[in-house]
Design a protein around this motif. Structure first.
Motif, PDB file in Angstrom:
ATOM      1  N   GLU A 144     -73.017 -79.016  42.165  1.00 27.51           N
ATOM      2  CA  GLU A 144     -73.858 -78.252  41.245  1.00 27.51           C
ATOM      3  C   GLU A 144     -75.342 -78.361  41.585  1.00 27.51           C
ATOM      4  O   GLU A 144     -76.161 -77.595  41.086  1.00 27.51           O
ATOM      5  CB  GLU A 144     -73.598 -78.684  39.800  1.00 27.51           C
ATOM      6  N   LYS A 145     -75.694 -79.339  42.441  1.00 31.18           N
ATOM      7  CA  LYS A 145     -77.083 -79.452  42.893  1.00 31.18           C
ATOM      8  C   LYS A 145     -77.396 -78.436  43.990  1.00 31.18           C
ATOM      9  O   LYS A 145     -78.549 -78.089  44.202  1.00 31.18           O
ATOM     10  CB  LYS A 145     -77.347 -80.865  43.430  1.00 31.18           C
ATOM     11  N   ILE A 146     -76.351 -77.984  44.681  1.00 33.61           N
ATOM     12  CA  ILE A 146     -76.573 -77.128  45.841  1.00 33.61           C
ATOM     13  C   ILE A 146     -75.952 -75.739  45.690  1.00 33.61           C
ATOM     14  O   ILE A 146     -76.189 -74.876  46.518  1.00 33.61           O
ATOM     15  CB  ILE A 146     -76.011 -77.790  47.123  1.00 33.61           C
ATOM     16  N   THR A 147     -75.177 -75.533  44.637  1.00 35.91           N
ATOM     17  CA  THR A 147     -74.566 -74.222  44.434  1.00 35.91           C
ATOM     18  C   THR A 147     -74.443 -73.990  42.935  1.00 35.91           C
ATOM     19  O   THR A 147     -74.929 -74.774  42.128  1.00 35.91           O
ATOM     20  CB  THR A 147     -73.193 -74.134  45.127  1.00 35.91           C
ATOM     21  N   GLU A 148     -73.766 -72.930  42.526  1.00 33.56           N
ATOM     22  CA  GLU A 148     -73.687 -72.605  41.099  1.00 33.56           C
ATOM     23  C   GLU A 148     -72.770 -73.555  40.338  1.00 33.56           C
ATOM     24  O   GLU A 148     -72.032 -74.333  40.927  1.00 33.56           O
ATOM     25  CB  GLU A 148     -73.194 -71.167  40.925  1.00 33.56           C
ATOM     26  N   LYS A 149     -72.844 -73.475  39.031  1.00 32.27           N
ATOM     27  CA  LYS A 149     -72.092 -74.371  38.156  1.00 32.27           C
ATOM     28  C   LYS A 149     -70.588 -74.209  38.348  1.00 32.27           C
ATOM     29  O   LYS A 149     -70.105 -73.125  38.660  1.00 32.27           O
ATOM     30  CB  LYS A 149     -72.436 -74.087  36.682  1.00 32.27           C
ATOM     31  N   THR A 150     -69.863 -75.317  38.168  1.00 28.08           N
ATOM     32  CA  THR A 150     -68.407 -75.249  38.184  1.00 28.08           C
ATOM     33  C   THR A 150     -67.932 -74.723  36.839  1.00 28.08           C
ATOM     34  O   THR A 150     -68.696 -74.634  35.881  1.00 28.08           O
ATOM     35  CB  THR A 150     -67.799 -76.633  38.456  1.00 28.08           C
ATOM     36  N   ASN A 151     -66.645 -74.400  36.761  1.00 29.24           N
ATOM     37  CA  ASN A 151     -66.095 -73.766  35.572  1.00 29.24           C
ATOM     38  C   ASN A 151     -65.588 -74.799  34.571  1.00 29.24           C
ATOM     39  O   ASN A 151     -64.519 -75.366  34.746  1.00 29.24           O
ATOM     40  CB  ASN A 151     -64.948 -72.823  35.981  1.00 29.24           C
ATOM     41  N   ASP A 152     -66.392 -75.047  33.517  1.00 26.81           N
ATOM     42  CA  ASP A 152     -66.017 -76.024  32.498  1.00 26.81           C
ATOM     43  C   ASP A 152     -65.130 -75.421  31.417  1.00 26.81           C
ATOM     44  O   ASP A 152     -64.594 -76.137  30.579  1.00 26.81           O
ATOM     45  CB  ASP A 152     -67.269 -76.615  31.822  1.00 26.81           C
ATOM     46  N   THR A 153     -64.997 -74.109  31.413  1.00 25.56           N
ATOM     47  CA  THR A 153     -64.237 -73.433  30.355  1.00 25.56           C
ATOM     48  C   THR A 153     -62.800 -73.179  30.782  1.00 25.56           C
ATOM     49  O   THR A 153     -62.447 -73.282  31.943  1.00 25.56           O
ATOM     50  CB  THR A 153     -64.906 -72.097  29.990  1.00 25.56           C
ATOM     51  N   LEU A 154     -61.989 -72.833  29.797  1.00 27.99           N
ATOM     52  CA  LEU A 154     -60.589 -72.524  30.056  1.00 27.99           C
ATOM     53  C   LEU A 154     -60.280 -71.216  29.350  1.00 27.99           C
ATOM     54  O   LEU A 154     -60.420 -71.109  28.128  1.00 27.99           O
ATOM     55  CB  LEU A 154     -59.692 -73.644  29.513  1.00 27.99           C
ATOM     56  N   SER A 155     -59.891 -70.201  30.106  1.00 20.44           N
ATOM     57  CA  SER A 155     -59.608 -68.889  29.525  1.00 20.44           C
ATOM     58  C   SER A 155     -58.368 -68.963  28.643  1.00 20.44           C
ATOM     59  O   SER A 155     -57.543 -69.869  28.778  1.00 20.44           O
ATOM     60  CB  SER A 155     -59.400 -67.849  30.628  1.00 20.44           C
ATOM     61  N   PHE A 156     -58.253 -67.976  27.744  1.00 23.05           N
ATOM     62  CA  PHE A 156     -57.095 -67.941  26.846  1.00 23.05           C
ATOM     63  C   PHE A 156     -55.808 -67.799  27.643  1.00 23.05           C
ATOM     64  O   PHE A 156     -54.792 -68.421  27.323  1.00 23.05           O
ATOM     65  CB  PHE A 156     -57.235 -66.781  25.856  1.00 23.05           C
ATOM     66  N   LYS A 157     -55.857 -66.996  28.715  1.00 17.26           N
ATOM     67  CA  LYS A 157     -54.679 -66.818  29.564  1.00 17.26           C
ATOM     68  C   LYS A 157     -54.257 -68.149  30.187  1.00 17.26           C
ATOM     69  O   LYS A 157     -53.072 -68.494  30.215  1.00 17.26           O
ATOM     70  CB  LYS A 157     -54.986 -65.801  30.663  1.00 17.26           C
ATOM     71  N   SER A 158     -55.232 -68.916  30.686  1.00 16.67           N
ATOM     72  CA  SER A 158     -54.937 -70.225  31.270  1.00 16.67           C
ATOM     73  C   SER A 158     -54.390 -71.179  30.217  1.00 16.67           C
ATOM     74  O   SER A 158     -53.490 -71.978  30.481  1.00 16.67           O
ATOM     75  CB  SER A 158     -56.193 -70.826  31.901  1.00 16.67           C
ATOM     76  N   GLU A 159     -54.928 -71.072  29.009  1.00 16.67           N
ATOM     77  CA  GLU A 159     -54.468 -71.919  27.908  1.00 16.67           C
ATOM     78  C   GLU A 159     -53.005 -71.633  27.590  1.00 16.67           C
ATOM     79  O   GLU A 159     -52.218 -72.562  27.335  1.00 16.67           O
ATOM     80  CB  GLU A 159     -55.346 -71.683  26.679  1.00 16.67           C
ATOM     81  N   TYR A 192     -53.793 -72.451  16.748  1.00 12.11           N
ATOM     82  CA  TYR A 192     -55.100 -71.999  16.264  1.00 12.11           C
ATOM     83  C   TYR A 192     -55.705 -70.986  17.250  1.00 12.11           C
ATOM     84  O   TYR A 192     -56.251 -69.954  16.837  1.00 12.11           O
ATOM     85  CB  TYR A 192     -56.037 -73.190  16.099  1.00 12.11           C
ATOM     86  N   SER A 193     -55.591 -71.270  18.550  1.00 14.88           N
ATOM     87  CA  SER A 193     -56.124 -70.358  19.571  1.00 14.88           C
ATOM     88  C   SER A 193     -55.408 -69.014  19.532  1.00 14.88           C
ATOM     89  O   SER A 193     -56.031 -67.959  19.680  1.00 14.88           O
ATOM     90  CB  SER A 193     -55.983 -70.983  20.961  1.00 14.88           C
ATOM     91  N   LEU A 194     -54.075 -69.071  19.337  1.00 12.65           N
ATOM     92  CA  LEU A 194     -53.312 -67.824  19.242  1.00 12.65           C
ATOM     93  C   LEU A 194     -53.765 -66.986  18.060  1.00 12.65           C
ATOM     94  O   LEU A 194     -54.003 -65.771  18.183  1.00 12.65           O
ATOM     95  CB  LEU A 194     -51.814 -68.157  19.112  1.00 12.65           C
ATOM     96  N   LEU A 195     -53.890 -67.613  16.893  1.00 16.03           N
ATOM     97  CA  LEU A 195     -54.310 -66.894  15.679  1.00 16.03           C
ATOM     98  C   LEU A 195     -55.714 -66.315  15.835  1.00 16.03           C
ATOM     99  O   LEU A 195     -55.984 -65.186  15.434  1.00 16.03           O
ATOM    100  CB  LEU A 195     -54.245 -67.835  14.477  1.00 16.03           C
ATOM    101  N   LYS A 196     -56.595 -67.118  16.429  1.00 18.68           N
ATOM    102  CA  LYS A 196     -57.974 -66.659  16.634  1.00 18.68           C
ATOM    103  C   LYS A 196     -58.034 -65.484  17.592  1.00 18.68           C
ATOM    104  O   LYS A 196     -58.772 -64.521  17.384  1.00 18.68           O
ATOM    105  CB  LYS A 196     -58.825 -67.816  17.163  1.00 18.68           C
ATOM    106  N   ASN A 197     -57.206 -65.533  18.635  1.00 19.81           N
ATOM    107  CA  ASN A 197     -57.176 -64.451  19.626  1.00 19.81           C
ATOM    108  C   ASN A 197     -56.623 -63.162  19.023  1.00 19.81           C
ATOM    109  O   ASN A 197     -57.156 -62.077  19.249  1.00 19.81           O
ATOM    110  CB  ASN A 197     -56.326 -64.869  20.822  1.00 19.81           C
ATOM    111  N   PHE A 198     -55.557 -63.281  18.226  1.00 22.37           N
ATOM    112  CA  PHE A 198     -54.977 -62.095  17.564  1.00 22.37           C
ATOM    113  C   PHE A 198     -55.962 -61.500  16.570  1.00 22.37           C
ATOM    114  O   PHE A 198     -56.065 -60.280  16.431  1.00 22.37           O
ATOM    115  CB  PHE A 198     -53.682 -62.475  16.857  1.00 22.37           C
ATOM    116  N   LYS A 199     -56.706 -62.380  15.892  1.00 21.03           N
ATOM    117  CA  LYS A 199     -57.676 -61.909  14.907  1.00 21.03           C
ATOM    118  C   LYS A 199     -58.796 -61.122  15.592  1.00 21.03           C
ATOM    119  O   LYS A 199     -59.250 -60.084  15.093  1.00 21.03           O
ATOM    120  CB  LYS A 199     -58.254 -63.099  14.147  1.00 21.03           C
ATOM    121  N   GLN A 200     -59.244 -61.622  16.747  1.00 16.17           N
ATOM    122  CA  GLN A 200     -60.295 -60.939  17.486  1.00 16.17           C
ATOM    123  C   GLN A 200     -59.854 -59.578  18.002  1.00 16.17           C
ATOM    124  O   GLN A 200     -60.633 -58.639  18.068  1.00 16.17           O
ATOM    125  CB  GLN A 200     -60.759 -61.811  18.656  1.00 16.17           C
ATOM    126  N   LYS A 201     -58.559 -59.469  18.354  1.00 17.88           N
ATOM    127  CA  LYS A 201     -58.043 -58.203  18.855  1.00 17.88           C
ATOM    128  C   LYS A 201     -57.811 -57.214  17.735  1.00 17.88           C
ATOM    129  O   LYS A 201     -57.790 -56.003  17.967  1.00 17.88           O
ATOM    130  CB  LYS A 201     -56.728 -58.435  19.629  1.00 17.88           C
TER     131      LYS A 201
END
Length: 309
Positions: free
Chosen positions: A189-204, A300-309
């Motif tokens: 991260e000192k020499i290139t862009e940030k690594t991916n700290d997040t996890l997509s819903f699909k990956s979850e 909880y993630s499933l319910l939140k995702n359905f609610k957003q859609k």
């Protein structure tokens, strides 16, 4: 003297031509060889190899053409084997896995894969390579690493040693991978862009499907070959911890209370079922402390995702 920024720009950039790639890999290979050479005088430095080699291998994977990585890997390994002819086992046990996992680090970081997935993938690869090199180490050095481990911790008379070895190898690989990744991540991260700290819903979703498949496999292997069931439990625990952590990170008070309450439910469930399951499989119930909260977080993630859609 060259300006540090200019020097950094010259070193940490993509190599395009064959000459640039070969020269760059030669520098990184030389750094690895110097560290391995130092271990011939100070053997305890081999502990540092597991952190240095993944970093240099990751840098090569990120800044050189992928098709040349095999040249770097084989040349580095070959020179290290020549240097450590008196103790080839150390090179096979430390250098080989570090080069491969470092390459995997770089490839997955470039593909923007989530950090948690990078760690579990490289840990599994590290475990497989470790097991694969054990017969080679015994062939070349006459040292049985597992026997040495057993004798070191006075476990000769432990009835369930076959259960302990696989999970110990994975745990050591996981710890090594996590520490190595922390070092690699910080430097990259000192020499290139940030690594991916997040996890997509699909990956979850995929991770949770793997968790439930692991539950089924654990039950099956408990009847077929017990040691594998504990190894699978270790995979499950890691994935479940990541899912549960996602739940806490959502900073929802109700969800946090439910997650904490689930630990109490898990305790009573563990206590109630423990006496009904014969040893050593009763300890597999430890999984309930991780499965229940991770399932709640996923719902909880499933319910939140359905609610957003």
């Amino acid at each position: 003297m060259l300006d540090d920024k200019i020097l950094g720009m010259n070193i940490f950039k993509k190599r395009e031509t064959i000459t640039q790639n070969i020269s760059y890999m030669a520098i990184m290979a030389a750094i690895n060889v110097v560290f391995v050479l130092l271990t011939t005088f100070v053997p305890y430095l081999f502990f540092l190899i597991v952190f240095v080699l993944p970093l240099t291998s990751t840098i090569v994977m990120l800044f050189c053409k992928k098709r040349y990585f095999a040249i770097y890997a084989f040349s580095t390994l070959g020179i290290c084997l020549i240097i450590t002819l008196s103790n080839i086992g150390d090179t096979l046990f430390y250098v080989l896995p570090s080069i491969i996992t470092g390459g995997v680090f770089g490839l997955l970081i470039e593909k923007k894969v989530s950090n948690s997935i990078i760690i579990i993938i490289t840990s599994i690869i590290q475990s497989v390579i470790t097991y694969a090199t054990l017969p080679l180490i015994e062939l070349f050095s006459g040292v049985n690493v597992i026997t040495t481990f057993v004798n070191l911790f006075k476990l000769e008379n432990f009835a369930y040693i076959d259960y302990l070895i696989p999970i110990s190898v994975f745990f050591i690989s996981l710890m090594q991978t996590i520490i190595s990744f922390m070092v690699v991540k910080d430097e990259i991260e000192k020499i290139t862009e940030k690594t991916n700290d997040t996890l997509s819903f699909k990956s979850e979703v995929i991770i949770n499907l793997i968790i439930y498949v692991l539950i089924i496999l654990i039950i099956i292997f408990a009847f077929v070959y017990g040691p594998i069931s504990y190894l699978l439990l270790a995979f499950l625990i890691y994935l479940a911890i990541n899912e549960t952590a996602l739940g806490f990170m959502k900073m929802n008070k109700i969800l946090t209370i439910i997650l904490l309450s689930s630990l109490i439910v898990s305790f009573f469930l563990f206590s109630g079922l423990y006496s009904f399951i014969p040893a050593p499989f009763s300890l597999l119930l430890i999984g309930v402390f991780f499965i229940i909260p991770s399932t709640i977080s996923f719902i909880y993630s499933l319910l939140k995702n359905f609610k957003q859609k």
